[in-house]
Design an enzyme around this catalytic site. Structure first.
Site, PDB file in Angstrom:
ATOM      1  N   SER A   1      39.913  50.459  39.942  1.00 38.15           N
ATOM      2  CA  SER A   1      41.161  49.688  39.998  1.00 38.15           C
ATOM      3  C   SER A   1      41.577  49.288  38.589  1.00 38.15           C
ATOM      4  O   SER A   1      40.853  48.566  37.899  1.00 38.15           O
ATOM      5  CB  SER A   1      40.955  48.436  40.844  1.00 38.15           C
TER       6      SER A   1
ATOM      7  N   HIS B   1      43.232  53.552  41.539  1.00 41.96           N
ATOM      8  CA  HIS B   1      43.806  52.513  42.397  1.00 41.96           C
ATOM      9  C   HIS B   1      44.707  51.621  41.547  1.00 41.96           C
ATOM     10  O   HIS B   1      44.272  51.044  40.551  1.00 41.96           O
ATOM     11  CB  HIS B   1      42.660  51.710  43.017  1.00 41.96           C
TER      12      HIS B   1
ATOM     13  N   ASP C   1      47.305  48.433  41.520  1.00 43.27           N
ATOM     14  CA  ASP C   1      47.677  47.234  42.273  1.00 43.27           C
ATOM     15  C   ASP C   1      49.019  46.680  41.805  1.00 43.27           C
ATOM     16  O   ASP C   1      49.104  46.117  40.716  1.00 43.27           O
ATOM     17  CB  ASP C   1      46.605  46.162  42.077  1.00 43.27           C
TER      18      ASP C   1
ATOM     19  N   MET D   1      51.767  43.829  42.292  1.00 43.56           N
ATOM     20  CA  MET D   1      51.854  42.473  42.867  1.00 43.56           C
ATOM     21  C   MET D   1      53.184  41.836  42.476  1.00 43.56           C
ATOM     22  O   MET D   1      53.645  42.015  41.350  1.00 43.56           O
ATOM     23  CB  MET D   1      50.717  41.608  42.326  1.00 43.56           C
TER      24      MET D   1
ATOM     25  N   HIS E   1      48.613  50.437  45.726  1.00 44.15           N
ATOM     26  CA  HIS E   1      48.371  49.333  46.659  1.00 44.15           C
ATOM     27  C   HIS E   1      49.459  48.283  46.421  1.00 44.15           C
ATOM     28  O   HIS E   1      49.432  47.570  45.414  1.00 44.15           O
ATOM     29  CB  HIS E   1      46.959  48.778  46.379  1.00 44.15           C
TER      30      HIS E   1
ATOM     31  N   MET F   1      51.163  44.990  46.966  1.00 41.92           N
ATOM     32  CA  MET F   1      51.033  43.613  47.453  1.00 41.92           C
ATOM     33  C   MET F   1      52.375  42.945  47.199  1.00 41.92           C
ATOM     34  O   MET F   1      52.560  42.143  46.282  1.00 41.92           O
ATOM     35  CB  MET F   1      49.863  42.916  46.737  1.00 41.92           C
TER      36      MET F   1
ATOM     37  N   MET G   1      40.749  44.756  53.367  1.00 44.97           N
ATOM     38  CA  MET G   1      40.562  43.898  52.195  1.00 44.97           C
ATOM     39  C   MET G   1      39.287  43.077  52.384  1.00 44.97           C
ATOM     40  O   MET G   1      39.105  42.424  53.410  1.00 44.97           O
ATOM     41  CB  MET G   1      41.759  42.947  52.020  1.00 44.97           C
TER      42      MET G   1
ATOM     43  N   GLY H   1      45.158  39.599  45.346  1.00 48.18           N
ATOM     44  CA  GLY H   1      45.832  38.875  44.266  1.00 48.18           C
ATOM     45  C   GLY H   1      45.071  38.882  42.953  1.00 48.18           C
ATOM     46  O   GLY H   1      45.677  38.899  41.893  1.00 48.18           O
ATOM     47  N   PHE H   2      43.744  38.906  43.046  1.00 47.75           N
ATOM     48  CA  PHE H   2      42.954  38.799  41.819  1.00 47.75           C
ATOM     49  C   PHE H   2      41.699  39.674  41.907  1.00 47.75           C
ATOM     50  O   PHE H   2      41.137  39.837  42.988  1.00 47.75           O
ATOM     51  CB  PHE H   2      42.537  37.342  41.583  1.00 47.75           C
ATOM     52  N   GLY H   3      41.268  40.142  40.746  1.00 49.93           N
ATOM     53  CA  GLY H   3      39.997  40.840  40.668  1.00 49.93           C
ATOM     54  C   GLY H   3      38.871  39.833  40.498  1.00 49.93           C
ATOM     55  O   GLY H   3      39.099  38.632  40.291  1.00 49.93           O
ATOM     56  N   GLY H   4      37.656  40.324  40.603  1.00 53.57           N
ATOM     57  CA  GLY H   4      36.488  39.501  40.294  1.00 53.57           C
ATOM     58  C   GLY H   4      36.096  38.471  41.328  1.00 53.57           C
ATOM     59  O   GLY H   4      35.297  37.584  41.053  1.00 53.57           O
TER      60      GLY H   4
ATOM     61  N   ASP I   1      38.391  47.193  49.577  1.00 55.21           N
ATOM     62  CA  ASP I   1      38.887  46.740  48.268  1.00 55.21           C
ATOM     63  C   ASP I   1      38.563  45.260  48.089  1.00 55.21           C
ATOM     64  O   ASP I   1      39.020  44.423  48.866  1.00 55.21           O
ATOM     65  CB  ASP I   1      40.412  46.979  48.232  1.00 55.21           C
ATOM     66  N   GLY I   2      37.792  44.982  47.034  1.00 50.56           N
ATOM     67  CA  GLY I   2      37.493  43.596  46.683  1.00 50.56           C
ATOM     68  C   GLY I   2      36.010  43.303  46.657  1.00 50.56           C
ATOM     69  O   GLY I   2      35.323  43.411  47.670  1.00 50.56           O
ATOM     70  N   GLY I   3      35.512  43.006  45.466  1.00 54.55           N
ATOM     71  CA  GLY I   3      34.105  42.604  45.341  1.00 54.55           C
ATOM     72  C   GLY I   3      33.106  43.716  45.581  1.00 54.55           C
ATOM     73  O   GLY I   3      31.945  43.460  45.895  1.00 54.55           O
TER      74      GLY I   3
ATOM     75  N   GLY J   1      36.995  47.290  40.665  1.00 52.46           N
ATOM     76  CA  GLY J   1      37.710  46.796  39.477  1.00 52.46           C
ATOM     77  C   GLY J   1      36.726  46.281  38.460  1.00 52.46           C
ATOM     78  O   GLY J   1      36.280  47.011  37.563  1.00 52.46           O
ATOM     79  N   SER J   2      36.309  45.016  38.621  1.00 58.10           N
ATOM     80  CA  SER J   2      35.437  44.415  37.610  1.00 58.10           C
ATOM     81  C   SER J   2      34.058  45.078  37.560  1.00 58.10           C
ATOM     82  O   SER J   2      33.447  45.116  36.493  1.00 58.10           O
ATOM     83  CB  SER J   2      35.313  42.907  37.842  1.00 58.10           C
TER      84      SER J   2
END
Ligand code: DX5
Ligand code: ZN
Length: 223
Positions: free
Chosen positions: A9, A34, A36, A38, A67, A69, A138, A143-146, A176-178, A198-199
Site C-alpha cells: 500500500s 494498492h 488508497d 481518501m 481503494h 474511501m 477491512m 483512514g490510516f496506516g499503522g 487490508d489493515g494491520g 503498508g507499514s
C-alpha cells in the site's frame, strides 16, 4: 481458488521518492499496487485522486488496485478507470446503489471491488456476490496506516470465503489493515487471497526483504 498475492500500500511509501519506492517493491515481487484514495468525508484523512494515479501509472506495469474511501464513489469511477485503475474498489457504506455500481465498474473493463468496514457484516453482500470481483474485508477502520489488526476480521474472511466458494469461485478476497508476518498465515488460512501491507512493508528496515518474507509465507500457507 484464486492465487495468493501481496499488494504493497503506497499510503506508507515516501512520495518524495515515489518512483524509486515503486521500483523497489516491483523488483521485490509485489503482485499488485494498492492505492488508497481518501476524501476527508468517508474517512478522516485525505490522500490523492485520479491525477496522481495517472502519473503513477507511467512508473510501473503492476496492476493498480484503487481503494476508494470516498462518499458517492460512482462520481469518480470513470476518472479512476481512465487513470489506469485495474481494480476499482468502493465501500459498501459509501453509496446507496452498490449493485448498480458493481455492474457499472465491470462495464468499464475494470474488476469490481467492494469493501466492508469492521462494523459491516459479510451477510450484507449475499445478494451482490455474483457481481463482485474483489471482496475487501477491512481489518482496521479505514483512514490510516499503522493501526492494529482487528481479530474479528478472521471470522469475516471465513464467511467471505464460504460465500465466494459457493457462489462466485473467481472472486478474490482481500484483507487490508494491520497485515504483516505476525498474522499473514492466519489471514491466508481464513480465506484471504490478496494481502495488503503498508507499514509492514514500507516501514520495515529492509522493505524488499519484508515483502519477500510476507509473500513466501503467504504462498507456503496456501500450499
Ligand atoms: C487504511 C488503508 C490501508 C493502509 C493499510 O485505510 O486502506 O490500505 O495503507 O496500512 P497498514 O498496512 O499499515 O495497516
Ligand atoms: Zn486500502
Amino acid at each position: 481458488m484464486p492465487a495468493v498475492k501481496v499488494a504493497p500500500s503506497l499510503l506508507a511509501a515516501d512520495f518524495a521518492s515515489i518512483a524509486e519506492q515503486i521500483r523497489m517493491v516491483e523488483t521485490a515481487g509485489a503482485d499488485v499496487l494498492h492505492l488508497d484514495s481518501m476524501d476527508g468525508r468517508f474517512v478522516p484523512n485525505l490522500t490523492w485522486g485520479p491525477k496522481i494515479v495517472a502519473d503513477l501509472r507511467k512508473l510501473t506495469a503492476l496492476p493498480f488496485d484503487c481503494h476508494l474511501m470516498i462518499v458517492e464513489p460512482e462520481k469518480y469511477v470513470d476518472e479512476f478507470r481512465k487513470a489506469g485503475a485495474d481494480y476499482i474498489t468502493f465501500h459498501y457504506e459509501a453509496t446507496v446503489h452498490q449493485h448498480r455500481l458493481l455492474q457499472y465498474i465491470r462495464s468499464t473493463g475494470a474488476k469490481a471491488g467492494i469493501g466492508i468496514n469492521p462494523g459491516t457484516p459479510v451477510a450484507l453482500l449475499t445478494d451482490l456476490i455474483e457481481d463482485i470481483d474483489l471482496l475487501l474485508v477491512m481489518s482496521v477502520n479505514p483512514g490510516f496506516g499503522g493501526q492494529p489488526f482487528i481479530e474479528r476480521a478472521l471470522t469475516k474472511l471465513h464467511q467471505a470465503r464460504k460465500l465466494r466458494d459457493e457462489r462466485n469461485p473467481s472472486c478474490e478476497i482481500e484483507v487490508d489493515g494491520g497485515i504483516g508476518l505476525k498474522n499473514i498465515e492466519r489471514a491466508v488460512s481464513a480465506g484471504a487471497d490478496i494481502l495488503v501491507g503498508g507499514s509492514s512493508i514500507f516501514g520495515a528496515d529492509d522493505p524488499p526483504a519484508a515483502l519477500r518474507d510476507m509473500r513466501s509465507r503467504a504462498l507456503a500457507t496456501r500450499g
